[in-house]
Design a protein around this motif. Sequence first.
Motif, short mmCIF file in Angstrom:
data_model
loop_
_atom_site.label_atom_id
_atom_site.label_comp_id
_atom_site.label_asym_id
_atom_site.label_seq_id
_atom_site.Cartn_x
_atom_site.Cartn_y
_atom_site.Cartn_z
N ARG A 5 0.81 -1.16 0.21
CA ARG A 5 0.05 -0.07 0.04
C ARG A 5 0.95 1.12 -0.20
O ARG A 5 0.23 2.31 -0.23
CB ARG A 5 -1.05 -0.06 1.28
N GLY A 6 2.27 1.26 0.04
CA GLY A 6 2.95 2.28 0.32
C GLY A 6 4.50 1.98 -0.41
O GLY A 6 4.83 0.85 -0.03
N TYR A 7 5.27 2.83 -0.71
CA TYR A 7 6.58 2.64 -1.20
C TYR A 7 7.65 3.56 -0.84
O TYR A 7 7.23 4.87 -0.87
CB TYR A 7 6.63 2.32 -2.76
N LEU A 8 8.65 3.29 -0.32
CA LEU A 8 9.67 4.31 -0.01
C LEU A 8 10.88 3.80 -1.02
O LEU A 8 11.35 2.83 -1.02
CB LEU A 8 10.25 4.05 1.56
N ILE A 9 11.13 4.72 -1.73
CA ILE A 9 11.92 4.67 -3.01
C ILE A 9 13.18 5.52 -3.00
O ILE A 9 13.18 6.82 -2.90
CB ILE A 9 11.19 4.90 -4.35
N ASP A 10 14.32 4.84 -3.15
CA ASP A 10 15.57 5.63 -3.17
C ASP A 10 15.89 6.37 -4.46
O ASP A 10 15.05 6.10 -5.43
CB ASP A 10 16.96 4.47 -3.19
N LEU A 11 16.64 7.10 -4.73
CA LEU A 11 17.02 7.83 -6.02
C LEU A 11 18.29 7.66 -6.69
O LEU A 11 18.28 6.94 -7.69
CB LEU A 11 17.19 9.52 -5.44
N ASP A 12 19.36 7.93 -5.80
CA ASP A 12 20.55 7.94 -6.81
C ASP A 12 21.01 6.26 -6.84
O ASP A 12 21.02 5.50 -5.73
CB ASP A 12 21.79 8.41 -6.08
N GLY A 13 21.25 5.95 -8.10
CA GLY A 13 21.25 4.51 -8.26
C GLY A 13 20.21 3.58 -8.51
O GLY A 13 20.50 2.30 -8.85
N THR A 14 18.86 4.08 -8.13
CA THR A 14 18.01 3.61 -8.38
C THR A 14 16.86 4.11 -9.23
O THR A 14 16.45 3.27 -10.36
CB THR A 14 17.24 3.33 -7.02
#
Length: 254
Positions: A5-14
């Motif tokens: 129901r929710g996502y925590l998403i990295d930025l650099d490299g992802t």
Amino acid sequence: MKRYRGYLIDLDGTLFRGTELIPGALSFIEKLAGANIPFLYLTNNSSRPPEQVAEKLRGFGFPAEPDQVYTSALATAQYLKEEMDSPSVFVIGEEGLKRAIREAGICINEEQPEAVVVGIDRQFTYEKMKRACLAIRNGATLIGTNADRALPTEEGLLPGSGSLSIGIAAASGVEPLFIGKPEPIIMKYALEKLGTSPEETLVVGDNLETDILAGIRGGMDTLLVFSGITTHEMANKSRIRATYYLDSLRDWSI
């Protein structure tokens, strides 16, 4: 496969490397947005305020508003305010960190600080290290925004803010308290902002030792994507195990 129901998403490299969009990342975010699944862009990079991070993401084509961005700078400012009762601080870092601290109502004081806060600082000097060490030896608490020793870019792996904190720790004889991934502090604050429980949230990232370990410590399932720091060989040798592994985010089904 479990649905989240929710996502925590990295930025650099992802999602990107420096100025390069990672293939499959845009379609992944568009799937989440199209399905109205809440997510946060969760980054250890403390150099930019949320508005600038969102602007960079939109430049790649990602749907992004400042309120969808949560950084180690914001988490550090929140920790200083809530857990240390807004101490005066000496800041080694860039505008994103300084602004987050100022907007939290915390005084930046270079003369007699109660805490030394260290983030990425591409203008880092011996003078800054000297002043930090003197303050720490005088009783100031050493806080690092994150322990990342390397930062993935289009040039390759560059020194991260963790390398600065570790250098100051070695010179001062005091170990830093880290706020960002993989520490549970930032994950707690991010979940509060996202509004989901650990059991229904997935952490997505490219780094076993930060993103994936942060999810594990926070009681969340994790997805490791092989587009940044961690290689297949590193994952096979590591004791840290993600819930899922993918070469490309385009292959993830929400």
